[in-house]
Design a protein around this motif. Structure first.
Motif, PDB file in Angstrom:
ATOM      1  N   ASN A  30      16.455  30.541  40.953  1.00  0.00           N
ATOM      2  CA  ASN A  30      16.969  30.461  39.487  1.00  0.00           C
ATOM      3  C   ASN A  30      18.673  30.767  39.195  1.00  0.00           C
ATOM      4  O   ASN A  30      18.786  31.617  38.566  1.00  0.00           O
TER       5      ASN A  30
ATOM      6  N   PHE B  78       7.129  35.326  39.564  1.00  0.00           N
ATOM      7  CA  PHE B  78       6.417  35.440  38.184  1.00  0.00           C
ATOM      8  C   PHE B  78       4.683  34.709  38.513  1.00  0.00           C
ATOM      9  O   PHE B  78       4.523  34.013  39.801  1.00  0.00           O
TER      10      PHE B  78
ATOM     11  N   CYS C 115       3.328  29.963  34.003  1.00  0.00           N
ATOM     12  CA  CYS C 115       3.862  28.942  33.880  1.00  0.00           C
ATOM     13  C   CYS C 115       5.455  29.089  33.507  1.00  0.00           C
ATOM     14  O   CYS C 115       5.750  29.454  32.419  1.00  0.00           O
ATOM     15  N   HIS C 116       6.375  28.378  34.231  1.00  0.00           N
ATOM     16  CA  HIS C 116       7.774  28.508  33.826  1.00  0.00           C
ATOM     17  C   HIS C 116       8.420  27.102  34.016  1.00  0.00           C
ATOM     18  O   HIS C 116       8.635  26.594  35.181  1.00  0.00           O
ATOM     19  N   TYR C 117       8.748  26.337  33.096  1.00  0.00           N
ATOM     20  CA  TYR C 117       9.474  25.107  33.231  1.00  0.00           C
ATOM     21  C   TYR C 117       8.593  24.159  34.086  1.00  0.00           C
ATOM     22  O   TYR C 117       9.062  23.466  34.668  1.00  0.00           O
TER      23      TYR C 117
ATOM     24  N   CYS D 286       3.780  26.099  37.697  1.00  0.00           N
ATOM     25  CA  CYS D 286       2.891  27.038  37.245  1.00  0.00           C
ATOM     26  C   CYS D 286       2.285  27.727  38.551  1.00  0.00           C
ATOM     27  O   CYS D 286       2.220  27.023  39.621  1.00  0.00           O
TER      28      CYS D 286
ATOM     29  N   TRP E  82       6.742  36.363  28.321  1.00  0.00           N
ATOM     30  CA  TRP E  82       7.098  35.051  27.447  1.00  0.00           C
ATOM     31  C   TRP E  82       5.822  34.651  26.707  1.00  0.00           C
ATOM     32  O   TRP E  82       4.836  34.605  27.106  1.00  0.00           O
TER      33      TRP E  82
ATOM     34  N   ASN F 153      10.359  29.496  25.509  1.00  0.00           N
ATOM     35  CA  ASN F 153       9.381  29.864  24.548  1.00  0.00           C
ATOM     36  C   ASN F 153      10.085  30.398  23.279  1.00  0.00           C
ATOM     37  O   ASN F 153      11.258  31.009  23.275  1.00  0.00           O
TER      38      ASN F 153
ATOM     39  N   GLU G 282      10.675  36.433  23.692  1.00  0.00           N
ATOM     40  CA  GLU G 282      10.932  36.942  25.126  1.00  0.00           C
ATOM     41  C   GLU G 282      10.868  38.530  25.045  1.00  0.00           C
ATOM     42  O   GLU G 282      11.466  39.093  24.155  1.00  0.00           O
TER      43      GLU G 282
ATOM     44  N   SER H  58       3.841  33.357  30.626  1.00  0.00           N
ATOM     45  CA  SER H  58       4.204  33.818  31.944  1.00  0.00           C
ATOM     46  C   SER H  58       4.627  35.471  32.021  1.00  0.00           C
ATOM     47  O   SER H  58       5.107  35.833  31.071  1.00  0.00           O
TER      48      SER H  58
ATOM     49  N   GLN I 165       7.266  37.654  34.586  1.00  0.00           N
ATOM     50  CA  GLN I 165       8.178  37.584  35.530  1.00  0.00           C
ATOM     51  C   GLN I 165       8.869  39.029  35.694  1.00  0.00           C
ATOM     52  O   GLN I 165       9.073  39.631  34.894  1.00  0.00           O
TER      53      GLN I 165
END
Length: 388
Positions: free
Chosen positions: A52, A91, A94-96, A99, A136, A147, A150, A227, A229
């Motif tokens: 990331n 994490f 689900c992120h972008y 999942c 999130w 989202n 945060e 999610s 993280q």
């Protein structure tokens, strides 16, 4: 510190010249080096680890183990009054669209009985970074994109960096004291819990922080946890930073705490509906205005509107005057504008209809000069409301 979106990764990105490029969704059975900008892998058939590197073109590499990861190279550098260069993290959820295996997220807050978690970090000296635990949430079961809410838990902060927004007070959660900050980065609202000194490891229930955020009027029990993280936001340096271990479960069974605001039914748009329907003849309204936190140069407030009449209100605009020295900086669950002391708070998409007896609420953060006082009179679509 205000920052851009953390990740804009899409499946299939390949970085020429990477030391090792790991496909999104791969499963790491041994130590794995990831240098691809948005490369990720799966560990323990349960968690996703992602490089990331969203805020710089400079190289960053992480070494993924069976329980976490460490930063092995971080060439990026960003001024401390700007955004960090990346968010390498692990994490669940689900992120972008990515999942973690077997996740039950997104899941409504009201369906969660507990969310036990544990984290262990390794820190380094001479770098500028925060160790951040991100939670999130969104009004919808969203698996892609940013989202609406945060929650950041700052376990460590090194250098002249700070959370988004302004401090709004202090609280005790998970048996520890935290300084609470609140604001917006232009894409989503953020509530941050800043530890007064570095915390290297901790076991706790994530629901303590979610419930505190809900009690501040930022979410409702009908929102979705998408999610959880844990990782680092480096501004300068960071080689050697590590998440040694991370565990996260989300247990169902429901919550007995009722929501504090009317739950949304859809994602709010960037602007409210253009018109409002005047209250039918004979309607009345009440307003409950509560300062939820006041400090020496600012405050947050929660406003509850109730339709006490016999007709339905379709679209509302609450108007009133703030006392001298108060200036709204950001708001949630309403579009709030200020001209001098005059405030206009208009509904967003999910809370514009008020049937007889129904209530809705919104809130905002404001700066303060001098002693705090609350507004005293309110009008809803031109009709005077009773303050309670």
């Amino acid at each position: 510190m205000k920052r851009s979106l953390r990740a804009i990764a899409a499946a299939g990105l390949l970085a020429a010249g990477s030391l090792v490029a790991v496909a999104l969704g791969g499963n790491a059975s041994a130590d794995t080096q990831i240098c691809e900008q948005f490369g990720s892998t799966v560990i323990g058939n349960r968690y996703v680890v992602q490089n990331n590197r969203w805020g710089t073109t400079a190289q960053q590499c992480i070494n993924v183990t069976s329980t976490g990861f460490s930063i092995t190279r971080q060439d990026g550098s960003s001024p401390t009054n700007g955004a960090p260069v990346s968010y390498p993290s692990i994490f669940a959820g689900c992120h972008y669209t990515n999942c973690s295996p077997g996740t039950n997220m997104p899941i409504q807050v009201k369906s969660i009985s507990s969310a036990p978690s544990s984290i262990s970090y390794d820190y380094v000296s001479g770098a500028i970074y925060d160790a951040a635990y991100d939670i999130w949430l969104d009004p919808t079961p969203k698996k892609d994109g940013v989202n609406q809410m945060e929650i950041m838990i700052w376990f460590n902060r090194q250098g002249s960096i700070q959370p988004i927004g302004s401090p709004v007070g202090n609280t005790t959660l998970a048996g520890r004291s935290w300084e609470v900050w609140r604001g917006s980065n232009g894409q989503n609202n953020v509530i941050s819990y800043l530890a007064p000194s570095p915390i290297q490891s901790m076991s706790f229930d994530v629901m303590e922080f979610i419930n505190d955020t809900r009690n501040r009027g930022a979410i409702t029990n009908d929102w979705y946890l998408t999610s959880i993280q844990a990782g680092f936001e480096p501004w300068q340096g960071g080689t050697g930073l590590a998440v040694n271990s991370f565990s996260q479960s989300v247990n169902t069974g429901g919550s007995t705490t009722p929501p504090t605001t009317t739950p949304p039914t859809s994602t709010p748009p960037s602007s409210p509906p253009p018109t409002t329907t005047p209250p039918p003849s004979g309607t009345a309204c009440t307003v409950k205005y509560t300062p939820t936190s006041v400090w020496n140069n600012g405050f947050t407030a929660d406003v509850v509107i109730t339709n006490k009449g016999s007709g339905t209100i379709n679209g509302w605009n609450l108007t009133y005057n703030l006392p001298s020295g108060q200036q709204v900086t950001n708001a949630w669950n309403a579009t709030v504008t200020q001209s001098g002391s005059a405030i206009s708070a208009k509904n967003v998409s999910f809370n514009g209809t008020l049937s007889p007896g129904a209530s809705t609420s919104f809130g905002y953060q404001a700066t303060l000069s001098g002693a705090y006082t609350s507004p005293t009179s309110f009008s809803l679509n031109g009709v005077t409301c009773t303050r309670i």
